[in-house]
Design a protein around this motif. Structure first.
Motif, PDB file in Angstrom:
ATOM      1  N   THR A 154       0.102 -25.903 -40.151  1.00 14.61           N
ATOM      2  CA  THR A 154       0.515 -24.489 -40.542  1.00 14.61           C
ATOM      3  C   THR A 154       0.811 -23.578 -39.336  1.00 14.61           C
ATOM      4  O   THR A 154       1.282 -22.432 -39.564  1.00 14.61           O
ATOM      5  N   TYR A 155       0.385 -24.017 -38.352  1.00 10.22           N
ATOM      6  CA  TYR A 155       0.256 -23.082 -37.183  1.00 10.22           C
ATOM      7  C   TYR A 155       1.667 -22.983 -36.551  1.00 10.22           C
ATOM      8  O   TYR A 155       1.391 -23.396 -35.227  1.00 10.22           O
ATOM      9  N   TRP A 191      -2.102 -21.854 -31.386  1.00 11.91           N
ATOM     10  CA  TRP A 191      -3.366 -22.701 -31.522  1.00 11.91           C
ATOM     11  C   TRP A 191      -4.581 -21.819 -30.888  1.00 11.91           C
ATOM     12  O   TRP A 191      -4.226 -21.230 -29.896  1.00 11.91           O
ATOM     13  N   GLU A 229     -11.051 -22.225 -31.971  1.00  8.21           N
ATOM     14  CA  GLU A 229     -11.909 -22.702 -33.184  1.00  8.21           C
ATOM     15  C   GLU A 229     -11.144 -22.990 -34.565  1.00  8.21           C
ATOM     16  O   GLU A 229     -11.316 -22.802 -35.570  1.00  8.21           O
ATOM     17  N   ALA A 230      -9.717 -23.493 -34.274  1.00  5.12           N
ATOM     18  CA  ALA A 230      -8.581 -23.748 -35.375  1.00  5.12           C
ATOM     19  C   ALA A 230      -9.444 -24.802 -36.082  1.00  5.12           C
ATOM     20  O   ALA A 230      -9.824 -25.937 -35.598  1.00  5.12           O
ATOM     21  N   PRO A 231      -9.405 -24.895 -37.482  1.00  2.00           N
ATOM     22  CA  PRO A 231     -10.005 -26.035 -38.385  1.00  2.00           C
ATOM     23  C   PRO A 231      -9.214 -27.365 -37.931  1.00  2.00           C
ATOM     24  O   PRO A 231      -7.751 -27.254 -37.954  1.00  2.00           O
ATOM     25  N   LEU A 277      -8.779 -13.934 -36.771  1.00  2.00           N
ATOM     26  CA  LEU A 277      -8.258 -15.386 -36.749  1.00  2.00           C
ATOM     27  C   LEU A 277      -8.738 -16.037 -38.042  1.00  2.00           C
ATOM     28  O   LEU A 277      -7.769 -16.905 -38.401  1.00  2.00           O
ATOM     29  N   GLU A 278      -9.706 -15.517 -38.843  1.00  2.00           N
ATOM     30  CA  GLU A 278      -9.876 -16.067 -40.261  1.00  2.00           C
ATOM     31  C   GLU A 278      -8.594 -15.801 -41.081  1.00  2.00           C
ATOM     32  O   GLU A 278      -8.284 -16.583 -41.707  1.00  2.00           O
ATOM     33  N   THR A 329      -5.663 -17.962 -39.981  1.00  2.00           N
ATOM     34  CA  THR A 329      -5.750 -19.324 -40.629  1.00  2.00           C
ATOM     35  C   THR A 329      -5.484 -19.571 -41.845  1.00  2.00           C
ATOM     36  O   THR A 329      -4.881 -20.438 -42.349  1.00  2.00           O
ATOM     37  N   ALA A 330      -5.719 -18.627 -42.697  1.00  2.00           N
ATOM     38  CA  ALA A 330      -5.177 -18.423 -44.256  1.00  2.00           C
ATOM     39  C   ALA A 330      -3.777 -18.142 -44.380  1.00  2.00           C
ATOM     40  O   ALA A 330      -2.849 -18.747 -45.369  1.00  2.00           O
ATOM     41  N   PRO A 387      -0.747 -17.777 -41.792  1.00  2.00           N
ATOM     42  CA  PRO A 387      -0.023 -17.846 -40.550  1.00  2.00           C
ATOM     43  C   PRO A 387       0.943 -17.100 -40.043  1.00  2.00           C
ATOM     44  O   PRO A 387       1.333 -16.499 -39.196  1.00  2.00           O
TER      45      PRO A 387
END
Length: 287
Positions: A169-170, A184, A187-189, A214-215, A218-219, A221
Motif C-alpha cells: 500500500t505504500y 518506504w 521500520e515498515a511492516p 509513521l504509525e 502505515t494505516a 498511506p
C-alpha cells in the motif's frame, strides 16, 4: 630685512601658538567619535533587546535575526544574531530559513529546548507529495541536527520494472505523472513473500518525518502529503565558526542584549549605556 633665523623663530612660535588648539580640537573629535559609537551601540541595544516575531508561532531572540519583508521596522538586524540563523518573514506569518542549499518553512521554534519544526519548502507548493524538483539534498548542517524522534522516509519515482503486489500500500501518485510513486521506511511492516527492490526507480528523494507520524502513515498511506508538510524537528546550537563562545547567558543576565560583531565575527553584548563587551555593569570594555 628679516633674517632667515628670525623667520624660523616666527614659524616655531606660530606652531606653539596653535598647538593647544590642535590638542583641544583632537580631543573634541575623539569625544565626538566616542559619542557617535555609543549612540550607535545604544541603538543596537534597543534593536537587539526585541525578539523577531513572525506570526503567532515565531517569537525568538539570539541567535536568530531576520527580515520582515512586509514591515521593515519589525526586522531584527544581522548584528543581533549569528549569520546562519537568518529568518525571513513573508505576509506577516510565513517564516523561512535557508539551510545549506535548501529553503525550509519554519513552523515553530522552541527557544528553551533549542528546537525548530521545519519542512522543505518544495513540498508546500503542491497538494501531492511530489517535490517540484527531485534534487532535494539530504538534510545536513553542522549547526542543525535531526532530533532523536526524527526518521528518514524515502520516496521513489519513475520506477520502470517495479511491480509490487496489491497488498503493497505504500504507493502514491503525482499530479503531473501517470506512473505510481512509492514510499518506504526502515521500520515498515514486512509484506509476506515480497521484498521491495527499488533499483529500477529513476529518482529517489529522502525526506525526514516525525517517528510518531509513521504509525498513522502505515494505516493511511493517503496521508503522506500531510505527514511531510507537518515537518520534522531539528535541534540547533548557538556556536558558529568564529563564534565558539556563547556569552548570551552572561550578557542577558547583566541587563544587556546579545549580539554579534560583524567585523570581528564574534558574539558581543550591547549595553543600555552604549558600551559593549561580554557583559554589562562592572565587567565591560568600553567601545
Amino acid at each position: 630685512m628679516i633674517s632667515h633665523h628670525t623667520h624660523h623663530h616666527a614659524s616655531i612660535d606660530s606652531l606653539l601658538f596653535f598647538k593647544p588648539y590642535v590638542i583641544i580640537l583632537s580631543i573634541l573629535v575623539l569625544r565626538a567619535n566616542v559619542c557617535i559609537a555609543q549612540e550607535t551601540n545604544q541603538e543596537r541595544y534597543e534593536k537587539c533587546k526585541n525578539n523577531f516575531v513572525c506570526g503567532n508561532r515565531i517569537d525568538v531572540g539570539y541567535p536568530f535575526w531576520g527580515v520582515d519583508h512586509n514591515d521593515g521596522d519589525k526586522s531584527r538586524p544581522d548584528y543581533c544574531g549569528l549569520p546562519s540563523y537568518k529568518l525571513d518573514c513573508y505576509d506577516g506569518d510565513i517564516a523561512e530559513i535557508k539551510i545549506g542549499e535548501e529553503t525550509y518553512r519554519v513552523l515553530e521554534i522552541n527557544s528553551s529546548s533549542q528546537a525548530m519544526n521545519i519542512t522543505n519548502k518544495e513540498f508546500l507548493d503542491d497538494d501531492d507529495a511530489c517535490p517540484a524538483k527531485y534534487s532535494i539534498a539530504n538534510f545536513g548542517s553542522p549547526l542543525f541536527n535531526d532530533a532523536p524522534d526524527v526518521v528518514p522516509l524515502f520516496l521513489y519515482f519513475d520506477c520502470l520494472s517495479f511491480n509490487p503486489p496489491d497488498q503493497f500500500t505504500y504507493r502514491f501518485k503525482c499530479n503531473t505523472g501517470t506512473r505510481d510513486a512509492y514510499f518506504w521506511f526502515t521500520e515498515a511492516p514486512p509484506i509476506p513473500d515480497f521484498t521491495p527492490d527499488f533499483r529500477s526507480c529513476g529518482k529517489i528523494v529522502q525526506v525526514h518525518v516525525m517517528k510518531e507520524a509513521l504509525e498513522g502513515l502505515t494505516a493511511k498511506p493517503e496521508t503522506l502529503p500531510i505527514v511531510i508538510k507537518q515537518g520534522f524537528n531539528v535541534t540547533y546550537i548557538y556556536t558558529e565558526s568564529g563564534s565558539s563562545i556563547d556569552i548570551c547567558p552572561t550578557c542577558s543576565g547583566s541587563g544587556g542584549a546579545c549580539g554579534y560583531n560583524t567585523t570581528t565575527s564574534n558574539p558581543t553584548c550591547f549595553c543600555p549605556d552604549g558600551t559593549t563587551g561580554i557583559s554589562c555593569g562592572m565587567f565591560f570594555s568600553s567601545s
